[in-house]
Design a protein around this motif. Structure first.
Motif, PDB file in Angstrom:
ATOM      1  N   GLY A  65       0.803  -1.215   0.000  1.00 29.22           N
ATOM      2  CA  GLY A  65       0.000   0.000   0.000  1.00 29.22           C
ATOM      3  C   GLY A  65       0.838   1.268   0.000  1.00 29.22           C
ATOM      4  N   TYR A  66       2.124   1.132   0.301  1.00 31.40           N
ATOM      5  CA  TYR A  66       3.066   2.258   0.334  1.00 31.40           C
ATOM      6  C   TYR A  66       4.359   1.861  -0.378  1.00 31.40           C
ATOM      7  N   GLU A  67       4.243   1.165  -1.489  1.00 31.92           N
ATOM      8  CA  GLU A  67       5.400   0.611  -2.180  1.00 31.92           C
ATOM      9  C   GLU A  67       6.374   1.691  -2.637  1.00 31.92           C
ATOM     10  N   THR A  68       7.642   1.382  -2.547  1.00 32.35           N
ATOM     11  CA  THR A  68       8.688   2.234  -3.110  1.00 32.35           C
ATOM     12  C   THR A  68       8.595   2.114  -4.629  1.00 32.35           C
ATOM     13  N   PRO A  69       8.508   3.236  -5.337  1.00 32.78           N
ATOM     14  CA  PRO A  69       8.320   3.151  -6.790  1.00 32.78           C
ATOM     15  C   PRO A  69       9.555   2.633  -7.526  1.00 32.78           C
ATOM     16  N   VAL A  70       9.298   1.896  -8.598  1.00 31.57           N
ATOM     17  CA  VAL A  70      10.347   1.382  -9.475  1.00 31.57           C
ATOM     18  C   VAL A  70      10.564   2.394 -10.594  1.00 31.57           C
ATOM     19  N   GLY A  71      11.820   2.594 -10.993  1.00 33.29           N
ATOM     20  CA  GLY A  71      12.132   3.502 -12.084  1.00 33.29           C
ATOM     21  C   GLY A  71      13.451   4.199 -11.845  1.00 33.29           C
ATOM     22  N   THR A  72      13.724   5.188 -12.670  1.00 35.15           N
ATOM     23  CA  THR A  72      14.946   5.978 -12.522  1.00 35.15           C
ATOM     24  C   THR A  72      14.532   7.402 -12.180  1.00 35.15           C
ATOM     25  N   PHE A  73      15.105   7.917 -11.117  1.00 33.26           N
ATOM     26  CA  PHE A  73      14.760   9.214 -10.559  1.00 33.26           C
ATOM     27  C   PHE A  73      16.027  10.048 -10.403  1.00 33.26           C
ATOM     28  N   SER A  74      15.868  11.310 -10.075  1.00 35.58           N
ATOM     29  CA  SER A  74      17.009  12.182  -9.771  1.00 35.58           C
ATOM     30  C   SER A  74      16.957  12.579  -8.302  1.00 35.58           C
ATOM     31  N   VAL A  75      18.124  12.693  -7.695  1.00 40.80           N
ATOM     32  CA  VAL A  75      18.184  13.222  -6.332  1.00 40.80           C
ATOM     33  C   VAL A  75      17.690  14.668  -6.402  1.00 40.80           C
ATOM     34  N   LEU A  76      16.688  14.975  -5.600  1.00 42.63           N
ATOM     35  CA  LEU A  76      16.062  16.300  -5.626  1.00 42.63           C
ATOM     36  C   LEU A  76      16.600  17.235  -4.551  1.00 42.63           C
ATOM     37  N   ARG A  77      16.815  16.675  -3.350  1.00 36.70           N
ATOM     38  CA  ARG A  77      17.323  17.495  -2.245  1.00 36.70           C
ATOM     39  C   ARG A  77      17.808  16.588  -1.135  1.00 36.70           C
ATOM     40  N   LYS A  78      18.557  17.185  -0.215  1.00 29.33           N
ATOM     41  CA  LYS A  78      19.097  16.462   0.927  1.00 29.33           C
ATOM     42  C   LYS A  78      18.829  17.286   2.181  1.00 29.33           C
ATOM     43  N   VAL A  79      18.461  16.603   3.268  1.00 33.35           N
ATOM     44  CA  VAL A  79      18.229  17.273   4.545  1.00 33.35           C
ATOM     45  C   VAL A  79      18.886  16.420   5.634  1.00 33.35           C
TER      46      VAL A  79
END
Length: 141
Positions: A65-79
């Protein structure tokens, strides 16, 4: 005969039965710089210039119900020291890679998350220190 072999290889790849020829050695991913995550084995790696630089490390990820999505993404930000408002929980060393708030961060390696990727404390520091905005995160099944 050559076309048949190519077709079989393409089908095997499509069904996840083979790694692409251009995968970073030691990982199932094809990115040159960033993070690789394989959900089926709960493992993650860091890749630098097409070469494995760290890992594999154990992870946990999204529960049903809260699956981690599959695919290629970009790092958007770091905190460095973030807090999840919806789940009222700390997120140390958060490296966000989806606009919906999915991130690598320090967390339980026994409890599944609400989509984020939990890392052990030392691994979360390494991911935080070595992933940069704009680098890729590839998530494979």
């Amino acid at each position: 005969m050559r076309k048949l072999g190519t077709a079989i290889a393409a089908l095997a790849l499509a069904f996840g039965l083979a790694a692409p020829a251009y995968a970073a050695p030691g990982t199932p991913c094809s990115i040159d710089n960033g993070a690789c995550l394989r959900l089926s084995t709960n493992e993650a790696w860091l890749i630098y210039n097409g070469t494995l630089s760290y890992g594999p490390v154990p992870v946990t990820h999204g529960r049903p119900g809260y699956e981690t999505p599959v695919g290629t993404f970009s790092v958007l930000r770091k905190v460095k020291d973030d807090w999840s408002v919806p789940y009222n929980a700390p997120m140390p060393n958060a490296v966000y890679f989806t606009s919906s708030g999915i991130a690598f961060h320090e967390g339980s390696l026994s409890d599944l998350s609400h989509g984020c990727v939990h890392l052990a404390p030392d691994a979360s520091v390494t991911f935080y220190d070595n992933l940069f905005v704009g680098e890729q995160v590839q998530v494979v099944p």
